[in-house]
Design an enzyme around this catalytic site. Structure first.
Site, PDB file in Angstrom:
ATOM      1  N   LEU A   1       0.845  -1.195   0.000  1.00 36.06           N
ATOM      2  CA  LEU A   1       0.000   0.000   0.000  1.00 36.06           C
ATOM      3  C   LEU A   1       0.881   1.246   0.000  1.00 36.06           C
ATOM      4  CD1 LEU A   1      -2.548  -1.273   2.650  1.00 36.06           C
ATOM      5  CD2 LEU A   1      -3.061  -0.749   0.247  1.00 36.06           C
ATOM      6  N   LYS A  44       8.050   1.641   0.510  1.00 33.42           N
ATOM      7  CA  LYS A  44       8.547   0.927  -0.677  1.00 33.42           C
ATOM      8  C   LYS A  44       9.616   1.719  -1.408  1.00 33.42           C
ATOM      9  CE  LYS A  44       4.605   0.626  -2.798  1.00 33.42           C
ATOM     10  NZ  LYS A  44       3.843   1.407  -1.806  1.00 33.42           N
ATOM     11  N   PHE A  74      11.487   4.136  -0.303  1.00 33.93           N
ATOM     12  CA  PHE A  74      12.675   4.221   0.552  1.00 33.93           C
ATOM     13  C   PHE A  74      13.542   2.970   0.351  1.00 33.93           C
ATOM     14  CE2 PHE A  74      14.398   2.798   4.703  1.00 33.93           C
ATOM     15  CZ  PHE A  74      15.310   3.801   4.934  1.00 33.93           C
ATOM     16  N   ARG A  99       3.540   8.470 -13.626  1.00 35.41           N
ATOM     17  CA  ARG A  99       2.182   9.042 -13.495  1.00 35.41           C
ATOM     18  C   ARG A  99       2.263  10.564 -13.447  1.00 35.41           C
ATOM     19  NH1 ARG A  99       0.376  10.947  -8.981  1.00 35.41           N
ATOM     20  NH2 ARG A  99       1.433   9.525  -7.542  1.00 35.41           N
ATOM     21  N   ARG A 127      39.239   9.973   8.948  1.00 35.37           N
ATOM     22  CA  ARG A 127      40.535   9.305   8.814  1.00 35.37           C
ATOM     23  C   ARG A 127      41.246   9.396  10.162  1.00 35.37           C
ATOM     24  NH1 ARG A 127      43.248  11.842   3.557  1.00 35.37           N
ATOM     25  NH2 ARG A 127      44.938  10.381   4.083  1.00 35.37           N
ATOM     26  N   HIS A 128      42.215   8.545  10.354  1.00 34.69           N
ATOM     27  CA  HIS A 128      43.108   8.623  11.509  1.00 34.69           C
ATOM     28  C   HIS A 128      43.798   9.993  11.525  1.00 34.69           C
ATOM     29  CE1 HIS A 128      46.127   8.255   8.386  1.00 34.69           C
ATOM     30  NE2 HIS A 128      45.333   7.321   7.874  1.00 34.69           N
ATOM     31  N   ASN A 187      52.103   9.655   6.302  1.00 32.93           N
ATOM     32  CA  ASN A 187      51.506  10.831   5.633  1.00 32.93           C
ATOM     33  C   ASN A 187      52.528  11.956   5.531  1.00 32.93           C
ATOM     34  OD1 ASN A 187      48.435  10.240   7.430  1.00 32.93           O
ATOM     35  ND2 ASN A 187      48.824   9.775   5.280  1.00 32.93           N
ATOM     36  N   ARG A 227      47.603   3.426  13.061  1.00 33.45           N
ATOM     37  CA  ARG A 227      47.207   4.840  13.069  1.00 33.45           C
ATOM     38  C   ARG A 227      45.731   5.049  13.425  1.00 33.45           C
ATOM     39  NH1 ARG A 227      48.650   2.874   8.049  1.00 33.45           N
ATOM     40  NH2 ARG A 227      47.495   3.446   6.151  1.00 33.45           N
ATOM     41  N   GLU A 284      43.343   0.034   5.053  1.00 36.07           N
ATOM     42  CA  GLU A 284      43.508   0.854   3.846  1.00 36.07           C
ATOM     43  C   GLU A 284      43.705  -0.027   2.604  1.00 36.07           C
ATOM     44  OE1 GLU A 284      42.688   3.034   2.188  1.00 36.07           O
ATOM     45  OE2 GLU A 284      43.939   4.833   2.225  1.00 36.07           O
ATOM     46  N   TYR A 296      54.048   8.658  -4.359  1.00 35.58           N
ATOM     47  CA  TYR A 296      53.488   8.695  -5.718  1.00 35.58           C
ATOM     48  C   TYR A 296      54.608   8.972  -6.728  1.00 35.58           C
ATOM     49  CZ  TYR A 296      48.829   8.863  -3.582  1.00 35.58           C
ATOM     50  OH  TYR A 296      47.707   8.572  -2.864  1.00 35.58           O
ATOM     51  N   ARG A 337      46.875   3.486 -13.432  1.00 37.16           N
ATOM     52  CA  ARG A 337      46.023   3.895 -12.307  1.00 37.16           C
ATOM     53  C   ARG A 337      45.355   5.244 -12.586  1.00 37.16           C
ATOM     54  NH1 ARG A 337      45.979   5.555  -6.427  1.00 37.16           N
ATOM     55  NH2 ARG A 337      44.565   4.031  -5.545  1.00 37.16           N
ATOM     56  N   TYR A 374      40.103  -0.190  -6.146  1.00 40.58           N
ATOM     57  CA  TYR A 374      38.950   0.373  -5.427  1.00 40.58           C
ATOM     58  C   TYR A 374      37.764  -0.581  -5.493  1.00 40.58           C
ATOM     59  CZ  TYR A 374      40.564   4.930  -3.868  1.00 40.58           C
ATOM     60  OH  TYR A 374      41.202   5.935  -3.179  1.00 40.58           O
TER      61      TYR A 374
END
Ligand code: F6P
Length: 434
Positions: free
Chosen positions: A33, A38, A40, A65, A239-240, A246, A292, A312, A323, A337, A352
């Site tokens: 009904l 639904k 959601f 509709r 994130r840590h 880093n 970390r 990670e 990098y 990549r 990923y």
């Protein structure tokens, strides 16, 4: 009344190459009904399956509709004794079904979700026949609410905001919507065991009844739906604190926090304490198994659970390099990549897509939790989680911004998620692969 023509944009999550077909060619057909949640469920399911990598699309007959007859039709339009209304509704339902079939047959669709009341056995029979003739397996999901407070909350949270009631007083809109529900109730028939595979969800997962469910994808769908709830509670992703890796710009590793990183952990603790005064005492804290995140959560001072799934992205042979090192020593890998960050898999490591797949159980657990959850994890992992909650395109996930020393607050709303960014200090720069 115009009958043909207008077709609304449906939500199509086909971006990227689909996964190899495994147990796909499935049409999920919602039943229930109005105001039973639904849409959601259908939207969340479409987002989840799209995030997992299936070519999945969501077809909402209400949108068809509205596009065909306008948003503001009277409750009598839904009266089963009104032949014009019955014919008009059937027409838009079939147009949506045509589009759904062409999604599978012409556009590589793997899973579709057909969101309508489908409230009579006759309508379901017609829909199922057409879908099966198109080579699809049908899975009905019926949402039943015995608890009137759930229906009431649903009317207020979603229906009154719908375009159907944009120009109506609230009390008038509620009365009209109740009249609409009453019209559907007059014709409503619950699914019978002879109608094939179904899941009946009673009072948002309080009880589940399954019939002829088999296979991997239907199993994932049932598992997902049985863990959904509609209680609003925040999810905090961070994130840590900055790590020594880093600071040096190194990928991966298992380094401790830097002085700035430890400072962040203290600020996070103070921030969380402030929030808990507002949101209540219970918070669930999850970390990865890496130093970390564990160290950050330890400073926060709440009991934390370590989940390997939150580790990670595994940079494989590139772990411990910068990098710039990768670009210099393995230019082909670096370029590959850059060209396809979602699917690129580090030699002896992960892509990923791999990360997304291993986070599937984490998503189910996050959906299930009723208390606020603080997730202390890593850049790639949080991009994947954030992408799920915000409905980001899969291709965009590896590029989402998840900076250090920031809490991303997710507040579930009826059909989506509100995001608030809390930037806590200290500010730190970092190298970025883009
Ligand atoms: O640089 C921090 C970090 O968490 C690395 O450990 C990880 O390899 C990287 O971010 C993931 O981000 P991207 O996918 O952009 O390289």
């Amino acid at each position: 009344m115009a009958v043909d023509g207008a077709r609304p944009e449906h939500e199509d999550r086909t971006s990227g190459r689909p996964l190899p077909p495994m147990d796909v060619g499935i049409a999920v057909v919602m039943v229930g009904l109005p105001a039973r949640g639904k849409t959601f469920m259908a939207r969340k399911l479409a987002r989840y399956l799209g995030w997992l990598g299936y070519a999945c699309a969501f077809f909402n007959v209400g949108n068809y509709r509205r596009a065909t007859f306008g948003a503001e039709v009277p409750a009598s339009f839904f009266d089963p004794g009104n032949p014009d209304g019955v014919a008009a509704r059937r027409k838009v339902a079939m147009t949506a079904l045509d589009d759904l079939l062409s999604f599978h047959q012409e556009r590589g669709g793997q899973i579709s979700i057909y969101d309508a009341t489908n409230s009579t056995a006759e309508r379901r029979h017609l829909v199922r026949e057409r879908l099966e003739a198109g080579g699809l397996r049908v899975l009905f999901i019926e949402s039943i609410c015995h608890d009137a407070s759930i229906v009431e909350a649903n009317i207020r949270a979603t229906k009154l905001r719908a375009p159907d009631y944009a120009n109506m007083e609230e009390s008038e809109a509620v009365a009209d919507f109740r009249a609409r529900i009453a019209n559907y109730e007059r014709a409503y028939e619950t699914i019978g065991d002879d109608e094939g595979a179904y899941v009946k969800l009673i009072d948002v997962g309080r009880q589940l009844v399954l019939n002829r469910i088999a296979g991997y994808v239907p199993g994932r769908i049932v598992n997902f739906l049985m863990n959904l709830h509609v209680l609003a509670r925040p999810i905090w992703l961070t994130r840590h604190g900055q790590s020594l890796a880093n600071v040096a710009g190194l990928l991966g590793g298992d380094e401790a926090l830097s002085a700035d990183g430890r400072d962040y952990a203290h600020q996070l603790k103070a921030w969380l304490e402030g929030r808990m005064e507002k949101d209540g005492d219970d918070v669930v804290v999850w970390t990865s198994t890496l130093q970390r995140t564990v160290e950050t959560a330890h400073t926060v001072g709440k009991p934390a659970m370590q989940l390997k799934a939150l580790d990670e992205i595994d940079a494989g042979v590139c772990d411990g390099l910068t990098y710039a090192d990768v670009q210099r020593k393995m230019p082909a890998e670096f370029a590959a990549r850059q060209a396809d960050k979602l699917r690129y898999r580090y030699p002896q490591g992960e892509s990923y897509e791999d990360v997304i797949r291993r986070l599937d159980p984490v998503i189910i657990e996050l959906e299930r939790q009723r208390d606020p959850v603080l997730v202390v994890a890593h850049q790639a992992v949080l991009r994947a989680l954030f992408g799920y909650f915000t409905g980001a395109e899969r291709e965009a996930v590896p590029h989402l911004r998840v900076p250090l020393h920031t809490v991303l607050e997710l507040i579930p709303r009826a059909y989506g998620c509100e995001v608030v960014k809390h930037r806590l200090g200290p500010r730190v720069g970092e190298s970025d692969s883009g």
